[in-house]
Design an enzyme around this catalytic site. Structure first.
Site, PDB file in Angstrom:
ATOM      1  CG  PHE A   1     -13.227   1.564   7.064  1.00 47.19           C
ATOM      2  CD1 PHE A   1     -12.740   0.960   5.920  1.00 47.19           C
ATOM      3  CD2 PHE A   1     -13.847   0.776   8.026  1.00 47.19           C
ATOM      4  CE1 PHE A   1     -12.853  -0.403   5.714  1.00 47.19           C
ATOM      5  CE2 PHE A   1     -13.976  -0.605   7.827  1.00 47.19           C
ATOM      6  CZ  PHE A   1     -13.481  -1.183   6.663  1.00 47.19           C
TER       7      PHE A   1
ATOM      8  CE1 TYR B   1      -9.537  -2.817   0.169  1.00 52.27           C
ATOM      9  CE2 TYR B   1      -8.720  -0.958  -1.102  1.00 52.27           C
ATOM     10  CZ  TYR B   1      -8.484  -2.042  -0.274  1.00 52.27           C
ATOM     11  OH  TYR B   1      -7.209  -2.354   0.106  1.00 52.27           O
TER      12      TYR B   1
ATOM     13  CG  HIS C   1      -5.380  -6.206  -0.345  1.00 55.23           C
ATOM     14  ND1 HIS C   1      -6.627  -6.046   0.214  1.00 55.23           N
ATOM     15  CD2 HIS C   1      -5.506  -7.195  -1.276  1.00 55.23           C
ATOM     16  CE1 HIS C   1      -7.476  -6.901  -0.361  1.00 55.23           C
ATOM     17  NE2 HIS C   1      -6.806  -7.603  -1.270  1.00 55.23           N
TER      18      HIS C   1
ATOM     19  CD  GLU D   1      -8.963  -9.042  -3.558  1.00 55.47           C
ATOM     20  OE1 GLU D   1      -9.835  -8.694  -2.750  1.00 55.47           O
ATOM     21  OE2 GLU D   1      -7.824  -9.419  -3.205  1.00 55.47           O
TER      22      GLU D   1
ATOM     23  CE  LYS E   1      -4.001  -2.205   2.245  1.00 57.53           C
ATOM     24  NZ  LYS E   1      -4.979  -2.110   3.363  1.00 57.53           N
TER      25      LYS E   1
ATOM     26  NE  ARG F   1      -2.433  -5.701   7.080  1.00 54.41           N
ATOM     27  CZ  ARG F   1      -3.601  -6.239   6.750  1.00 54.41           C
ATOM     28  NH1 ARG F   1      -4.128  -7.210   7.483  1.00 54.41           N
ATOM     29  NH2 ARG F   1      -4.253  -5.807   5.683  1.00 54.41           N
TER      30      ARG F   1
ATOM     31  CB  THR G   1      -7.200  -5.565   9.973  1.00 52.37           C
ATOM     32  OG1 THR G   1      -7.767  -6.710   9.339  1.00 52.37           O
ATOM     33  CG2 THR G   1      -7.519  -4.310   9.184  1.00 52.37           C
TER      34      THR G   1
ATOM     35  NE  ARG H   1      -6.854 -12.299   5.863  1.00 50.95           N
ATOM     36  CZ  ARG H   1      -7.230 -11.053   5.525  1.00 50.95           C
ATOM     37  NH1 ARG H   1      -7.306 -10.682   4.267  1.00 50.95           N
ATOM     38  NH2 ARG H   1      -7.529 -10.184   6.457  1.00 50.95           N
TER      39      ARG H   1
ATOM     40  CG  ASN I   1      -3.683  -2.196   6.849  1.00 48.40           C
ATOM     41  OD1 ASN I   1      -3.563  -1.793   5.700  1.00 48.40           O
ATOM     42  ND2 ASN I   1      -4.679  -2.969   7.231  1.00 48.40           N
TER      43      ASN I   1
HETATM   44  P1  IDP Z   1      -7.970  -6.757   5.769  1.00 46.52           P
HETATM   45  O1  IDP Z   1      -7.158  -5.810   4.890  1.00 46.52           O
HETATM   46  O2  IDP Z   1      -7.166  -7.255   6.935  1.00 46.52           O
HETATM   47  O3  IDP Z   1      -8.632  -7.854   4.998  1.00 46.52           O
HETATM   48  P2  IDP Z   1     -10.588  -5.464   5.903  1.00 46.52           P
HETATM   49  O4  IDP Z   1     -11.524  -5.550   7.068  1.00 46.52           O
HETATM   50  O5  IDP Z   1     -10.927  -6.219   4.666  1.00 46.52           O
HETATM   51  O6  IDP Z   1      -9.129  -5.842   6.443  1.00 46.52           O
HETATM   52  O7  IDP Z   1     -10.455  -3.909   5.557  1.00 46.52           O
HETATM   53  C1  IDP Z   1      -9.871  -3.494   4.331  1.00 46.52           C
HETATM   54  C2  IDP Z   1      -8.947  -2.333   4.619  1.00 46.52           C
HETATM   55  O8  IDP Z   1      -9.712  -1.219   5.082  1.00 46.52           O
HETATM   56  C3  IDP Z   1      -7.911  -2.554   5.741  1.00 46.52           C
HETATM   57  O9  IDP Z   1      -6.770  -3.266   5.322  1.00 46.52           O
HETATM   58  C4  IDP Z   1      -7.581  -1.134   6.150  1.00 46.52           C
HETATM   59  O10 IDP Z   1      -6.686  -0.504   5.226  1.00 46.52           O
HETATM   60  C5  IDP Z   1      -8.953  -0.466   6.028  1.00 46.52           C
HETATM   61  N1  IDP Z   1      -9.662  -0.484   7.317  1.00 46.52           N
HETATM   62  C6  IDP Z   1     -10.203  -1.549   7.955  1.00 46.52           C
HETATM   63  N2  IDP Z   1     -10.794  -1.209   9.109  1.00 46.52           N
HETATM   64  C7  IDP Z   1     -10.612   0.135   9.211  1.00 46.52           C
HETATM   65  C8  IDP Z   1     -11.004   1.098  10.197  1.00 46.52           C
HETATM   66  O11 IDP Z   1     -11.632   0.781  11.227  1.00 46.52           O
HETATM   67  N3  IDP Z   1     -10.638   2.395   9.955  1.00 46.52           N
HETATM   68  C9  IDP Z   1      -9.959   2.778   8.842  1.00 46.52           C
HETATM   69  N4  IDP Z   1      -9.574   1.898   7.890  1.00 46.52           N
HETATM   70  C10 IDP Z   1      -9.891   0.595   8.078  1.00 46.52           C
HETATM   71 MG    MG Z   2     -10.137  -7.812   3.562  1.00 45.91          MG
END
Ligand code: IDP
Ligand code: MG
Length: 138
Positions: free
Chosen positions: A58, A50, A116, A127, A10, A103, A92, A86, A113
């Site tokens: 968010f 997304y 992805h 994807e 990212k 991470r 996350t 993962r 973070n």
């Molecule tokens: P993942 O990337 O671990 O699969 P997801 O829940 O699919 O997590 O969320 C996608 C992306 O959205 C996260 O990697 C992060 O960049 C962002 N994200 C997730 N939760 C939050 C939040 O609570 N606040 C801001 N950004 C978030």
């Molecule tokens: Mg995800």
């Protein structure tokens, strides 16, 4: 049997100049790189990528972050690729991520973070197709 997953380095991690360290961790964990490139996602591309998070609070912040600078999508192959990748990246929220995960090492917070990872075999193929044409992949 080998499976596919999509990684994205990212914008935060690209700006920190840790592309090399992240790619090394991925290949040392036994993943084969089928395709890799650096791109700047358009707003439309990030919104489509997304789409599943459209109703989340968010979503707009996420689209803005993912278009804030270049990203490095990487098409990966390995046995049990989705789960193994993962495991390698961690939770996350980096505060919840295990020691030694990507991470934990490189992410600042839950939003920015570093990487992805796909969440299922089915989504991995969708994807990978978002970023790569067939001829760009091994
Ligand atoms: P993942 O990337 O671990 O699969 P997801 O829940 O699919 O997590 O969320 C996608 C992306 O959205 C996260 O990697 C992060 O960049 C962002 N994200 C997730 N939760 C939050 C939040 O609570 N606040 C801001 N950004 C978030
Ligand atoms: Mg995800």
């Amino acid at each position: 049997m080998s499976n596919k997953t999509l990684a994205i380095i990212k914008p935060d991690a690209v700006k920190k100049n840790v592309i090399g360290q992240i790619v090394t961790k991925i290949t040392e964990a036994g993943f084969k790189i089928n395709g890799i490139k650096q791109v700047r996602m358009s707003k439309a591309s990030a919104e489509a990528f997304y789409e599943v998070h459209k109703e989340r609070p968010f979503y707009n912040e996420l689209v803005e972050f993912m278009t804030s600078g270049p990203v490095v999508p990487i098409a990966l192959e390995r046995e049990n690729a989705v789960a193994e990748y993962r495991k390698l990246i961690g939770a996350t929220d980096p505060a919840q991520a295990d020691e030694g995960t990507i991470r934990k090492l490189f992410a600042a917070n839950k939003a920015e973070n570093a990487v992805h990872g796909s969440d299922s075999d089915e989504n991995a193929l969708i994807e990978i197709g978002h970023f790569f044409s067939k001829s760009e992949l091994i």
